[in-house]
Write an enzyme that holds these catalytic residues in place. Structure first.
Site: not given
Ligand code: ADP
Ligand code: ASP
Ligand code: MG
Length: 854
Positions: A699, A735-736, A774, A778, A805-806, A834
């Site tokens: 994180g 655990e990055p 992303r 988010y 198409c969104e 990501y």
């Protein structure tokens, strides 16, 4: 119009600066009127003189003040000019005479006016002597104070206002007299021929009055800082220079606490549309702030956070207030009677609370006590002081509320006495106790940037930070991204060959890895491979000594195929099916569990094994609700109330809990967070007994908005060492993921077309949420640049969209970019984490290819 503040006129080198600046304006063909403040400290010294009852003490004060001016004259190697000599004599006479003859307030005003009268006399002599013939002008002959109906004697004399309408006759009169004039800020004359003051800091307003009277081409406020900043730069070194503001926003910033401009100095300029420029006398090369009519194209943004101290709240309680006709009229009548102007208002059924601002009121405890006494006849009164008002300023504040959640969360531990949202939609104000403000402000400023509410990415509005402009030693320029300079040409070539493409820069991955390797407190680092599973990245991190954290058999296989046997593996799944655990145990991975179900139902899979238990510490953290992985709203982790049941089940199956694990979310920039997690896990481990290591998760955030401060790795290490010293018998694992790869990757796309709708401009790319989800998932903010036109100025505010198409297929909103053309290569930054791993074949569009740069 050029106004120079107290620090700008206090020394010989400053006056030499002023001379150069005025000469340069003359060279442009302008006629110049200079407005000056008193030398720094002189207004305070004169106030001190006024406060003395004793004639000798007053004379001693006057003597000291005269001394300061003689010293400066000495440095200038000038004889005492007649204008200054007269002023010094007059001041001495006033000091001897005292207030008895003229009356207290009129005498005070006249005494204090001498600061500016003297500094301007000195300036006229210096400039004329340095080959810049300059005429001394008495400001009182030009500025007539207006007697307003609600002013009392005190405000009329010490905080007066002038109605400055364009006066062509004055302009003509001056034109006949010369080219350069110098006059005083801060003072005017009233209808009774008395000298009056415009309020502390009022010299700025004098300059504006003159600017309006003469319809100046420009009013320039020269001070000790290069403009208006997003916060007081002395308090918030990361505050950014505001390059352009409209009158209303600047007015709001000034009246909510930014001392750099006097709150009254903008309104005289609005009607005649005279622009105002704020500049640094010592660094004239810096751009400064330009204030003018409303800007047409801008992204809604918080422009500044300011604070005012010394606020007094008056809370008035009455039974059934709304039923009582005229209650408010009675109450406000008392404020009027005492000459106090109310600023903020909050009301409830039986209570009205108002704030009194010291910049608008000449507050003293006697005035407040008298007011409270009279109010007590109509209601129950409580005076709350000292308070401070913290204000967020920006046009369209209500449209930004959804961005402010992290900022509002800061107020949960603080007593908020009053919240007010201005009806002009320009500000949001919180009144709190005065003592919390100093530490809160820098923090709030940072949160506003991180939340994308203060849009520091818009380079047309936000300039460099104060720290960058004035930092000790060299400017602390942000490290240039690899793609901006070194690899730009190569990226343009990749983009010309084919798009969309992801490009990864291995030197950046290694550099990030080495930063984390400096964490002496950490015994083992694992790369959370879900962020990016490209084999070249896995290999590079294995070479840097990282282990690997996997969440599925697929990830375990990818890692095993890419890295040597020796690299440690973790299997940290969530809601994984039985067969995943069977597979994981067939590898060398250390397996973790975060639920009772696997032990209850598939005990045979775990029999005799050592495992890691992932717990839910009851709270989540991170930049967006969807990345928080703790608390009952999240599906991760074993809730602590099930810990005993879990341990009993483990015991029954001969399972040993060797490690404890918690991971609360991602994008965390607070260096204290992980030590807190370690402490909590350690105290749980003490209860369990068999635990050998604590995995405090990842994180670790990377800043995304320009100007956001990065995670302080050294501070993180210090915090971890401290808490580890309390529990030295556990190994510490981390655990990055994102931290290692985010900045190492970019997404290249091509401009395909544009579209206008109302005032919005859409810029169409050949890929969108199918490659990078992303922003849609988010609300993540990624810097976007037109790589083909990196050197061109941003002129157009674009909505950057893809072909999916969104409606959510938007990579970036309100991005100021150069005018684009079809075929331009656009780069989306910070896409190494990501990005590709979350890409989808949605709409059956081609997926982005990946390229690695060594
Ligand atoms: P002058 O003597 O030139 O009138 P002031 O001291 O009145 O100068 O105003 C300049 C000071 O205003 C700066 O040095 C800074 O400390 C303060 N200030 C407060 N808020 C702001 C802000 N938002 N932007 C710039 N300066 C600010
Ligand atoms: N000298 C005055 C004051 O300190 C006016 C000014 O500086 O603007 O308030
Ligand atoms: Mg000032």
């Amino acid at each position: 119009m050029m106004k120079f503040g107290g620090t700008s006129v206090a020394t010989l080198p400053r006056w030499q600066n002023i001379r150069e600046l005025v000469a340069s304006r003359r060279a442009e063909g302008a006629r110049v009127l200079i407005v000056v403040s008193a030398l720094t400290g002189i207004t305070d010294a004169l106030k001190q003189l006024c406060a003395e009852d004793d004639q000798d003490k007053r004379r001693a004060c006057a003597e000291g003040i005269a001394q300061r001016h003689h010293e400066l004259l000495g440095h200038m190697q000038l004889e005492l000019p007649e204008t200054l000599g007269e002023r010094l004599a007059e001041l001495e006479r006033l000091a001897a005479e005292g207030p008895a003859v003229m009356g207290e307030l009129a005498w005070q005003a006249l005494v204090q006016a001498h600061g500016e009268l003297m500094s301007s006399a000195l300036g006229a002599a210096f400039l004329t002597h340095s080959d810049l013939p300059t005429r001394w002008l008495d400001a009182r002959d030009c500025l007539d104070a207006a007697a307003l109906p609600n002013q009392n004697e005190r405000t009329r004399l010490l905080s007066a206002m002038v109605e400055a309408k364009p006066d062509p006759a004055l302009a003509t009169r001056l034109a006949a007299l010369g080219e350069v004039f110098i006059t005083q800020g801060f003072i005017a004359r009233d209808a009774d021929e008395r000298t009056v003051l415009l309020g502390r800091g009022g010299s700025d307003t004098s300059a504006s009055y003159f600017g309006a009277l003469l319809k100046a081409a420009r009013v320039e406020i020269w001070t000790d800082v290069a403009g208006m900043f997003t916060a007081n730069p002395r308090q918030v070194p990361g505050a950014r220079l505001l390059q352009k503001l409209d009158y209303e926003e600047a007015q709001e910033i000034a009246s909510t606490g930014a001392k750099v401009l006097h709150p009254r100095c903008l309104s005289p300029l609005r009607e005649p549309r005279v622009p105002l420029l704020v500049k640094d006398t010592n660094r004239p090369e810096l751009d400064g702030t330009v204030i003018g009519p409303q800007l047409s194209e801008y992204a809604p943004s918080v422009k500044a956070i300011s604070a005012r101290k010394g606020i007094t709240l008056v809370s008035m309680e009455s039974v059934g207030m709304w039923q009582q006709v005229g209650f408010l009229a009675d109450v406000f009548g008392e404020f009027k009677k005492h000459g106090l102007s109310v600023d903020l208002i909050g009301s409830a059924e039986t209570n009205v609370t108002v704030s009194l601002d010291p910049t608008e009121n000449l507050l003293d405890s006697d005035a407040i006590a008298a007011l409270a006494g009279d109010l007590a006849r109509v209601c129950r009164v409580k005076v709350i002081a000292p308070c401070a008002a913290i204000t967020l300023v920006g046009r369209g504040m209500r449209s930004m509320l959804h961005l402010l959640s992290s900022v509002l969360a800061e107020f949960d531990q603080i007593r908020v006495h009053l919240i007010s949202q201005s009806s002009n939609n320009l500000n949001l104000t919180f009144v709190v106790d005065e003592d919390v403000v100093d530490s809160l402000l820098p923090h709030l400023h940072e949160l506003l940037i991180g939340a994308g509410a203060l849009r520091t990415d818009d380079s047309a509005l936000f300039g460099p930070s104060w720290q960058n402009l004035y930092g000790r030693g060299e400017a602390v320029a942000p490290a240039a991204a690899w793609w901006r300079e070194a690899e730009r040409q190569r990226l343009l070539e990749f983009g010309a060959q084919a798009t969309p493409r992801y490009v990864y820069h291995l030197p950046t991955v290694r550099a990030q890895a080495r930063k984390l390797k400096t964490l002496g407190a950490v015994d083992r680092l694992h790369y959370a491979v879900k962020a990016n599973t490209h084999p070249a990245i896995l290999r590079a991190l294995a070479e840097e000594g990282f282990g690997f954290e996997c969440v599925s058999p697929g990830e375990l296989k990818a890692v095993q195929a890419a890295v040597p046997e020796s690299a440690p593996l973790l299997f940290t799944s969530n809601f994984a099916p039985r067969e995943d655990f069977v597979y994981a145990f067939s590898t060398r991975a250390t397996v973790s569990l975060d639920a009772l179900y696997p032990l209850e139902h598939w005990g045979d899979v775990f029999r005799g094994r050592e495992i890691v238990l992932r717990v839910d510490l009851g709270r989540g953290l991170g930049h967006h609700e969807k990345v928080r992985t703790g608390g009952s709203g999240s599906k991760f982790g074993l809730p602590l109330e099930q810990l005993d049941t879990f341990l009993r089940l483990a015991d029954a199956h001969g399972v040993t809990v060797r490690g404890l694990h918690a991971h609360l979310g991602s994008g965390i920039l607070d260096d204290g967070h992980w030590a807190e997690v370690y402490g909590q896990l350690a105290s749980l481990a003490e209860r369990i007994g068999s635990v050998a290591f604590l995995d405090i998760g990842g994180g670790l955030g990377v800043p995304s908005h320009p100007g956001e401060a990065p995670l302080d790795v050294a501070a993180l290490d210090r915090r971890l060492r401290e808490v580890k010293a309390a529990y030295p018998h556990y190994q510490l694992w981390m655990e990055p993921g994102r931290y290692l790869v985010a900045d190492a990757g970019v997404l290249l796309a091509r401009v395909t077309q544009q579209k206008s709708k109302d005032t919005l401009r859409y810029l169409g790319l050949d890929t969108g949420m199918n490659s990078l989800i992303r922003p849609a998932l988010y609300d993540a903010w990624h810097e976007i640049v037109n790589l083909s036109r990196l050197d061109e100025p941003g002129t157009t505010l674009y909505q950057v969209v893809g072909p999916i198409c969104e409606s959510g297929d938007v990579l970036g909103s309100d991005r100021r970019l150069p005018e684009a053309r079809e075929g331009d290569v656009v780069l989306v930054a910070q896409a190494g984490a990501y990005g590709k791993v979350m890409a989808s074949p949605y709409n059956l569009r081609d997926e982005a290819l990946e390229i690695v740069i060594e």
